[in-house]
Each structure stands twice: as structure tokens, then as C-alpha cells.
Write a protein that holds these residues in place. Structure first.
Motif, PDB file in Angstrom:
ATOM      1  N   VAL A 122       0.846  -1.196   0.000  1.00 10.86           N
ATOM      2  CA  VAL A 122       0.000   0.000   0.000  1.00 10.86           C
ATOM      3  C   VAL A 122       0.878   1.242   0.000  1.00 10.86           C
ATOM      4  N   LEU A 123       0.455   2.249  -0.760  1.00 14.54           N
ATOM      5  CA  LEU A 123       1.101   3.552  -0.812  1.00 14.54           C
ATOM      6  C   LEU A 123       0.114   4.603  -0.316  1.00 14.54           C
ATOM      7  N   ILE A 124       0.518   5.358   0.704  1.00 14.44           N
ATOM      8  CA  ILE A 124      -0.328   6.431   1.241  1.00 14.44           C
ATOM      9  C   ILE A 124       0.241   7.771   0.810  1.00 14.44           C
ATOM     10  N   TYR A 125      -0.581   8.629   0.248  1.00 13.83           N
ATOM     11  CA  TYR A 125      -0.123   9.948  -0.186  1.00 13.83           C
ATOM     12  C   TYR A 125      -1.222  10.968   0.079  1.00 13.83           C
ATOM     13  N   GLY A 126      -0.817  12.245   0.167  1.00 13.85           N
ATOM     14  CA  GLY A 126      -1.773  13.305   0.444  1.00 13.85           C
ATOM     15  C   GLY A 126      -1.740  14.391  -0.598  1.00 13.85           C
ATOM     16  N   SER A 127      -2.557  15.407  -0.385  1.00 21.01           N
ATOM     17  CA  SER A 127      -2.666  16.493  -1.357  1.00 21.01           C
ATOM     18  C   SER A 127      -1.696  17.631  -1.082  1.00 21.01           C
ATOM     19  N   LEU A 128      -1.308  17.833   0.184  1.00 21.56           N
ATOM     20  CA  LEU A 128      -0.481  18.985   0.516  1.00 21.56           C
ATOM     21  C   LEU A 128       0.867  18.946  -0.187  1.00 21.56           C
ATOM     22  N   VAL A 129       1.439  17.763  -0.325  1.00 17.37           N
ATOM     23  CA  VAL A 129       2.766  17.631  -0.927  1.00 17.37           C
ATOM     24  C   VAL A 129       2.779  18.039  -2.397  1.00 17.37           C
ATOM     25  N   CYS A 130       1.599  18.142  -2.990  1.00 17.13           N
ATOM     26  CA  CYS A 130       1.508  18.489  -4.407  1.00 17.13           C
ATOM     27  C   CYS A 130       1.454  19.997  -4.653  1.00 17.13           C
ATOM     28  N   ARG A 131       1.704  20.808  -3.618  1.00 13.41           N
ATOM     29  CA  ARG A 131       1.698  22.260  -3.818  1.00 13.41           C
ATOM     30  C   ARG A 131       2.908  22.710  -4.630  1.00 13.41           C
ATOM     31  N   ASP A 132       3.940  21.875  -4.729  1.00  9.93           N
ATOM     32  CA  ASP A 132       5.137  22.199  -5.502  1.00  9.93           C
ATOM     33  C   ASP A 132       5.318  21.163  -6.610  1.00  9.93           C
ATOM     34  N   THR A 133       5.722  21.637  -7.779  1.00 10.11           N
ATOM     35  CA  THR A 133       5.810  20.728  -8.936  1.00 10.11           C
ATOM     36  C   THR A 133       6.873  19.650  -8.759  1.00 10.11           C
ATOM     37  N   VAL A 134       7.947  19.915  -8.028  1.00 14.10           N
ATOM     38  CA  VAL A 134       9.006  18.917  -7.867  1.00 14.10           C
ATOM     39  C   VAL A 134       8.471  17.686  -7.132  1.00 14.10           C
ATOM     40  N   SER A 135       7.868  17.899  -5.963  1.00 17.85           N
ATOM     41  CA  SER A 135       7.325  16.771  -5.210  1.00 17.85           C
ATOM     42  C   SER A 135       6.122  16.147  -5.908  1.00 17.85           C
ATOM     43  N   ARG A 136       5.345  16.967  -6.619  1.00 19.41           N
ATOM     44  CA  ARG A 136       4.195  16.427  -7.349  1.00 19.41           C
ATOM     45  C   ARG A 136       4.652  15.502  -8.474  1.00 19.41           C
ATOM     46  N   ASN A 137       5.704  15.885  -9.176  1.00 17.19           N
ATOM     47  CA  ASN A 137       6.213  15.041 -10.262  1.00 17.19           C
ATOM     48  C   ASN A 137       6.738  13.711  -9.730  1.00 17.19           C
ATOM     49  N   ALA A 138       7.387  13.746  -8.585  1.00 20.26           N
ATOM     50  CA  ALA A 138       7.877  12.501  -7.985  1.00 20.26           C
ATOM     51  C   ALA A 138       6.716  11.594  -7.598  1.00 20.26           C
ATOM     52  N   LEU A 139       5.662  12.179  -7.053  1.00 19.63           N
ATOM     53  CA  LEU A 139       4.482  11.387  -6.698  1.00 19.63           C
ATOM     54  C   LEU A 139       3.848  10.778  -7.936  1.00 19.63           C
ATOM     55  N   GLU A 140       3.731  11.544  -8.991  1.00 17.16           N
ATOM     56  CA  GLU A 140       3.133  11.021 -10.223  1.00 17.16           C
ATOM     57  C   GLU A 140       3.880   9.797 -10.731  1.00 17.16           C
ATOM     58  N   GLU A 141       5.195   9.794 -10.550  1.00 15.31           N
ATOM     59  CA  GLU A 141       5.975   8.619 -10.943  1.00 15.31           C
ATOM     60  C   GLU A 141       5.626   7.421 -10.069  1.00 15.31           C
ATOM     61  N   LEU A 142       5.509   7.634  -8.775  1.00 13.37           N
ATOM     62  CA  LEU A 142       5.170   6.540  -7.867  1.00 13.37           C
ATOM     63  C   LEU A 142       3.776   5.983  -8.137  1.00 13.37           C
ATOM     64  N   LEU A 143       2.866   6.865  -8.554  1.00 11.90           N
ATOM     65  CA  LEU A 143       1.484   6.436  -8.787  1.00 11.90           C
ATOM     66  C   LEU A 143       1.337   5.526 -10.003  1.00 11.90           C
ATOM     67  N   GLN A 144       2.415   5.373 -10.770  1.00 13.08           N
ATOM     68  CA  GLN A 144       2.400   4.414 -11.879  1.00 13.08           C
ATOM     69  C   GLN A 144       2.610   2.986 -11.379  1.00 13.08           C
ATOM     70  N   SER A 145       3.005   2.838 -10.113  1.00 13.52           N
ATOM     71  CA  SER A 145       3.279   1.516  -9.552  1.00 13.52           C
ATOM     72  C   SER A 145       1.994   0.725  -9.352  1.00 13.52           C
ATOM     73  N   ASP A 146       2.124  -0.600  -9.437  1.00 13.27           N
ATOM     74  CA  ASP A 146       0.991  -1.490  -9.214  1.00 13.27           C
ATOM     75  C   ASP A 146       0.894  -1.791  -7.725  1.00 13.27           C
ATOM     76  N   VAL A 147       0.336  -0.841  -6.972  1.00 11.94           N
ATOM     77  CA  VAL A 147       0.244  -0.939  -5.529  1.00 11.94           C
ATOM     78  C   VAL A 147      -1.099  -0.345  -5.114  1.00 11.94           C
ATOM     79  N   TYR A 148      -1.664  -0.798  -3.995  1.00  7.92           N
ATOM     80  CA  TYR A 148      -2.934  -0.245  -3.516  1.00  7.92           C
ATOM     81  C   TYR A 148      -2.685   1.184  -3.046  1.00  7.92           C
ATOM     82  N   LYS A 149      -3.429   2.129  -3.605  1.00 11.72           N
ATOM     83  CA  LYS A 149      -3.142   3.548  -3.401  1.00 11.72           C
ATOM     84  C   LYS A 149      -4.216   4.202  -2.525  1.00 11.72           C
TER      85      LYS A 149
END
Length: 301
Positions: A122-149
Motif C-alpha cells: 500500500v502507498l499512502i499519499y496526500g494532497s499537501l505535498v503536491c503544492r510544488d511541482t518537484v514533489s508532485r512530479n515525484a508522486l506522479e511517478e510513484l502512482l504508476q506503480s501497481d500498488v494499492y493507493k
């Protein structure tokens, strides 16, 4: 998916210091979730970024002592460790002043982070970290993983946009709101409905999420799981402060559900854990199993 006690969880997002009037404590919603999941028997790692400063060293040291994997927390030479000024009102409800930019706005994934997410349940993520494009881009990469989100909606003005919120919801299998967040987002998505239950169904229809929960403060929470609504009406406690209560609620709920506990027991357990966090100062108080069971017994018929 791993259904045993050693559920492997990965939390992504902010790690920081919550600065109160007289002290400061480690915090950040995903870190709070991760720490609580660790106490519930999960294997947990945290992906984030701290500054190359005393605050950053202290955070990593504390997190490591508490049993979380810290090699996926990178160190920034350019940005300071995050600080949040927390103000409590007379009811213990918190408001937050969040500094920007902070190191956690600039998360860059290392190879270990990518590998660990690929092996997680399982991967847990929130919305606050997406206020900056650098951290948002890293999250978008992780969200491509085959894991319960699991998406933890955490609306902190002015640090969100509805477009990004919708994108994050579309990536999620499970979404957690509080009641105000659900109604605000559903209204923005042109929901014609008024009740929480109707709007939960509306969000489910509009996204790929197959499950969600809505917290209602002292009035408990709702859970939508496999097409059915489950409810807990809350537990009687004296609130010290609300910091981290929703995070521990989510940690307890997800751990319970993904370990195949029945949905009603899961939401009862999660509400008890969240209430006990609200009863104690700070986001990550120690809570005994016996105290959880005693509180749950107060509402048994």
C-alpha cells in the motif's frame, strides 16, 4: 496483496516539525500515518526530504528510533526542514501556518524509494505535498506503480487546486476525506447531492476509487467498502488537541481493512484510535491495545 500482519506500507509526503506554543513535535500527515501503522505491526518506510540542518537531523533520528526506514528520506542542501506553526483554539481544534518552500516540497526519488514502492502492499499519499511541482512530479511517478493507493485529502488553503485534487482522486483506490472536504470537492464537481452518503457515492462514480471514508470529528466516521456504507458514531473523550487524530484514524482503518478485518470492526477500531489521539497532546501519542479495547467497549450495546 499481503494479508498477514507484516503489511508493507509506504508513505509519501511531508515530514516536518509541528511548532506549538511551548514545544515542537515531529509531524506531517503522511508521517503520522506511517508512525501509527508501524505501531500496528506494519513494515513502513517514509519517502520525503529534509534540510541539511539540525531540524532535519533530529527528524531522521527520531523517525529511525521509532522503527521507520529513513534511507528513502533524502537531504536537501538548498531548502530547510519544514516547519508548521500550530495554533489551538479553546476546543483543541488546530489551524496551521505552513512555511514554503520547505525541503519536503523538493522530494527527488532515489533508487531505494522506487524499489520499495514496487515491493509495497500500500502507498499512502496526500494532497499537501503536491503544492510544488518537484514533489508532485515525484508522486506522479510513484502512482504508476501497481500498488494499492490510498489518497488522504488534506485541504490547507491556499495549497491546493481542484484540478490536481481530481487527478489525485483518479489515481486512488481508497480516498479519505473529512466531512467539509467531501462536500467542498463534490460541490466543485457539480454534485447535486446534500448528504455525505450521497456524495460518497457520487465521488465513487466519478473516480476510479472503489472505497472511501469520511471523518466527522466527534461524531465518528463513515466507510464505503464494497458498495456498502458502514458507520461509527464516535466515542466520548475529552479533546486535548485534534492534531494527527485523522491520520491515526486512517492508519488504523487501512491496516485493519487490508488485513481482512470486517469493515464494521475496522471503522470502530479506527474511530477509537483517532479519538485516543485527540485525547492526548500532539499527533503521535502512545496508545495501548487495552485502552483502545476499553474505549470501544463504552458503546457496546
Amino acid at each position: 496483496m499481503n494479508k498477514g500482519k507484516n503489511l508493507k506500507a509506504m508513505a509519501y509526503g511531508e515530514v516536518l516539525w509541528d511548532v506549538f506554543a511551548n514545544e515542537k513535535k515531529i509531524g506531517g500527515a503522511p508521517l503520522n500515518v506511517a508512525l501509527r501503522m508501524k505501531t500496528l505491526g506494519c513494515e513502513v518506510a517514509m519517502i520525503s526530504c529534509v534540510g541539511n540542518d539540525e531540524d532535519g537531523k533530529a527528524i531522521k533520528s527520531q523517525i529511525k528510533e521509532l522503527g521507520l526506514e529513513t534511507d528513502t528520506i533524502v537531504v536537501s542542501e538548498d531548502f530547510p526542514t519544514g516547519l508548521v506553526n500550530v495554533t489551538l483554539n479553546e476546543r483543541g481544534s488546530a489551524t496551521y501556518e505552513i512555511n514554503y518552500p520547505a525541503a519536503w516540497d523538493k522530494i527527488v526519488l532515489n533508487d531505494l524509494a522506487k524499489t520499495t514502492v514496487a515491493e509495497a502492499d500500500v502507498l499512502i499519499y496526500g494532497s499537501l505535498v503536491c503544492r510544488d511541482t518537484v514533489s508532485r512530479n515525484a508522486l506522479e511517478e510513484l502512482l504508476q506503480s501497481d500498488v494499492y493507493k490510498v489518497f488522504d485529502v488534506n485541504l490547507r488553503k491556499p495549497h491546493y487546486t481542484y484540478r490536481i485534487l481530481e487527478e489525485l482522486m483518479q489515481s486512488a483506490d481508497f480516498i479519505k476525506f473529512n466531512d467539509e472536504e467531501l462536500l467542498e470537492i463534490a460541490k466543485k464537481m457539480n454534485s447535486p447531492f446534500k448528504t455525505l452518503e450521497e456524495n460518497m457515492a457520487f465521488i465513487e462514480e466519478k473516480t476510479k476509487a472503489t472505497a472511501m471514508c469520511v471523518t466527522k470529528g466527534k461524531h465518528g466516521a463513515l466507510l464505503l467498502w464494497k458498495g456498502k456504507i458502514y458507520e461509527n458514531g464516535g466515542y466520548p473523550i475529552e479533546v486535548a488537541d485534534t492534531v494527527g487524530a485523522g491520520d491515526s484514524f486512517l492508519a488504523a482503518l487501512i491496516t485493519s481493512l487490508l488485513n481482512s478485518r470486517d469493515p464494521q470492526s475496522s471503522i470502530d477500531f479506527a474511530c477509537a484510535v483517532g479519538a485516543l489521539v485527540a485525547e492526548a497532546p500532539g499527533a503521535n501519542p502512545e496508545i495501548s491495545t487495552s485502552r483502545i479495547n476499553d474505549l470501544m467497549a463504552t458503546v457496546k450495546g
